[in-house]
Design an enzyme around this catalytic site. Sequence first.
Site, mmCIF file in Angstrom:
data_model
loop_
_atom_site.group_PDB
_atom_site.id
_atom_site.type_symbol
_atom_site.label_atom_id
_atom_site.label_comp_id
_atom_site.label_asym_id
_atom_site.label_seq_id
_atom_site.Cartn_x
_atom_site.Cartn_y
_atom_site.Cartn_z
ATOM 1 C CB ALA A 30 -55.832 -33.218 -6.345
ATOM 2 C CB THR A 32 -60.938 -38.901 -11.494
ATOM 3 O OG1 THR A 32 -60.762 -38.118 -12.665
ATOM 4 C CG2 THR A 32 -62.383 -39.286 -11.349
ATOM 5 C CB VAL A 149 -53.776 -55.410 -10.796
ATOM 6 C CG1 VAL A 149 -54.167 -56.454 -11.828
ATOM 7 C CG2 VAL A 149 -52.274 -55.241 -10.767
ATOM 8 N N GLY A 204 -66.173 -41.095 -22.592
ATOM 9 C CA GLY A 204 -65.216 -41.034 -21.490
ATOM 10 C C GLY A 204 -64.590 -42.375 -21.143
ATOM 11 C CE LYS A 222 -54.589 -52.102 -15.183
ATOM 12 N NZ LYS A 222 -55.790 -51.680 -15.935
ATOM 13 N N GLY A 323 -62.101 -46.107 -12.824
ATOM 14 C CA GLY A 323 -63.042 -45.115 -12.320
ATOM 15 C C GLY A 323 -62.593 -44.592 -10.979
#
Lengths: 455, 455
Positions: A30, A32, A149, A204, A222, A323
């Site tokens: 839990a 971001t 990816v 960040g 990746k 993000g």
Amino acid sequence: MSQHPTGSLGTPQPPALTTLPSLRVAVLGAGTVGGEVLRLISQQGGELAHRIGGRLDVVGVAVRDLDRDRGEHVPAALLTEDAAALVREADLVIEVMGGIEPARTLLLDAMAHGASVITANKALLAQDGAALYEAADTHGVDLYFEAAVAGAIPLVRPVRESLAGDRIQRVLGIVNGTTNYILDAMTRSGASFEDALATAKELGYAEADPTADVEGHDAAAKASILASLAFHSRVRLTDVHCEGITHVSSHDIAAAARMGRTIKLLSIVERIEEENGERISARVYPALIPDHHPLAAVAEAYNAVFIEADAAGSLMFYGQGAGGSPTASAILGDVVSAARARVHGGIGPRESRYAELESIPLDELRSAFYISLTVEDRPGVLAEIAGTFSGYGISISTIHQELLEQEGEEGEPTRAHIGISTHRALESAMTASLDVFSSTATVLSIDSVLRIEGE
Amino acid sequence: MSQHPTGSLGTPQPPALTTLPSLRVAVLGAGTVGGEVLRLISQQGGELAHRIGGRLDVVGVAVRDLDRDRGEHVPAALLTEDAAALVREADLVIEVMGGIEPARTLLLDAMAHGASVITANKALLAQDGAALYEAADTHGVDLYFEAAVAGAIPLVRPVRESLAGDRIQRVLGIVNGTTNYILDAMTRSGASFEDALATAKELGYAEADPTADVEGHDAAAKASILASLAFHSRVRLTDVHCEGITHVSSHDIAAAARMGRTIKLLSIVERIEEENGERISARVYPALIPDHHPLAAVAEAYNAVFIEADAAGSLMFYGQGAGGSPTASAILGDVVSAARARVHGGIGPRESRYAELESIPLDELRSAFYISLTVEDRPGVLAEIAGTFSGYGISISTIHQELLEQEGEEGEPTRAHIGISTHRALESAMTASLDVFSSTATVLSIDSVLRIEGE
């Protein structure tokens, strides 16, 4: 499937939706991304139910610490520390906890108990994707990982579905936002790697321990995933040659700029046609690309991926590679696919490794290089370097020489920087040349060895 | 499924593949795209069989003229004029004949007889997609059409699958290669529309009758398909406002350049949030976009599409939007998906129109405009124009005035060109202003009205 008529998150459902079957969803992690996944399910529950033909009923969110407040979209009532129990009662398991263990054991157990799995865990896939694929196969469940990816950029689905009728030759991508942010900052401001990394941390864009990003491990994971999909072969993380960006200097960036080039950390996966068949290469390294190459313009923490396929030609995909909400978008797309299969039947894409192409060792690859040396500035030095290269079949494309200010005592030799770019040459030939230079008295140091791509 | 153990095209199959089930494939049309589809199936048959878990057995190719030679990949033995009979014996029907009829009847008949359909026919989908979707639903077969929008660029699958968990706000795309080629040529060379069109025809970028491209009809069909997928609503071709590029002049291109802008034919589909809910807009017109906008750099006949979604943020897709092999690549990707469902069960994506969003009439939209007028060069003219705009609530952003050389007899009024760009204003207010100008004595002509996008 659960028989409960309403979603546990209490999302208001239009009346018609309550007649739809309900799917029990477990979320592992839990942070971001997990928080954003829960927000989207809660806010878009009704729309998703229409798209699926079934309702997503979040039955639990596994966390390590029950007491931390996690905001309005992560209801405390759903939190549990018992991830192992949670995954056994789920139809769909969304894994956003990261790391190899306990994620690996939990996902294998989830599939053994009949759940389909959606994961963003590139490290786990790169290291032990085979075990996950096999479990999905054995238990007849689905395994989706679009978010692993290039974040929000649809890439896994285009590569394994849209291009399933084509033959992919090459994928060239910027798939790590942190390193792109750092290299972009170095390019724009002339900053050193250390300063740019410090700024990235403050803002960040880099984690407190940035190793996985700056050493290229994340990009390599990746690359292994992309190579496996693109070439229908099992490409392990250990098959990926990996160099990070910690040794890229502001001097390199400036030298690249002088040549009309930009330095980017590239993940490259490539099919190499040879006389007796073909092999593949997956590699990650910082490389010089021409300023006019579309990847050169990819700024800040954005990701972009070029794909060259026989019939489709060149394709480019661009967007946010990381993000919370971009990653959650990719996860939810997979959730809808896996959930639809639960409701309507069918199976998602399986591991495709029929081609069983071997990886070519780096030594046997051919690349163009940029090399920067510090040398004694005396007659014959350049001829010696050129002679060494020539002896190993390496052909020089351009040379740039710059006299350095006298720093030491009177009588010490004057020094010069030499920047050399070469035509395509065997990696083994370059390694041998560099070995010679390191025992050549007039070569004081080998400052950089970078490859040139995208020409 | 057919019981024949070998593909009719005689593709050599590795032994293990012969045990796989065979799928009867009918191809409607053997033009450029059809020929490439057959070439790929023939050359990649073995690979495709592995990816599908079944073999593609082309049982017939429907053409209008049996006698024309169609090259090595279209075996004469497979040709038939009886498309109606062919579609009834197929598991998969690939439609690349184009046009509304007989394609429509054939595809409906194919689905009624249990075949899944892969089509590149954007005109048919835009005009009568509902009938096709309903037939697929009724008969439990699949309907795929990746090739109908933006050729090789994976777009349909990302929009309806990858972004299925997200909320798309806006799609802004260059989806017609012919018009992009023409506008790009006009921009680079200063050529007139007519000259650029003539060159495009010579080079094969425009058809002998270019109406469907230059009038925007092709782009409008794609906009209706994209809007339907993006907004889960049925958007008909008649819901799409459509303007072509035939009225774009070299004067407009130059004026745009002066403002740091480029003119592109855009397909725009947009969700418009309003006080009492939301409506959608789908429209096609030439528009001025800033030179720094990524779509401004899309050259020649390339396509590119920007998508803005709530969680994913901005995504861009770029590639070849037309041509035989790029289109065939997109078709084959769909063929693999449809074929896998035949072999392994499951259904592909269905029409999603639960949202039933209404289209907003163009009049109620707000856009920024560029207007070019020829006026009498006398005091008060600018004030009059500005006054009219102001009366309709339109706020001017920039004005550029250029005196024209005296052409008529002595004593005739001097004339000037005025180029005005406005802030966002209601379309209806702009229409009303233009009505006033057309009866204003000092306004000699309204030369251009173009919208400004992507700011």
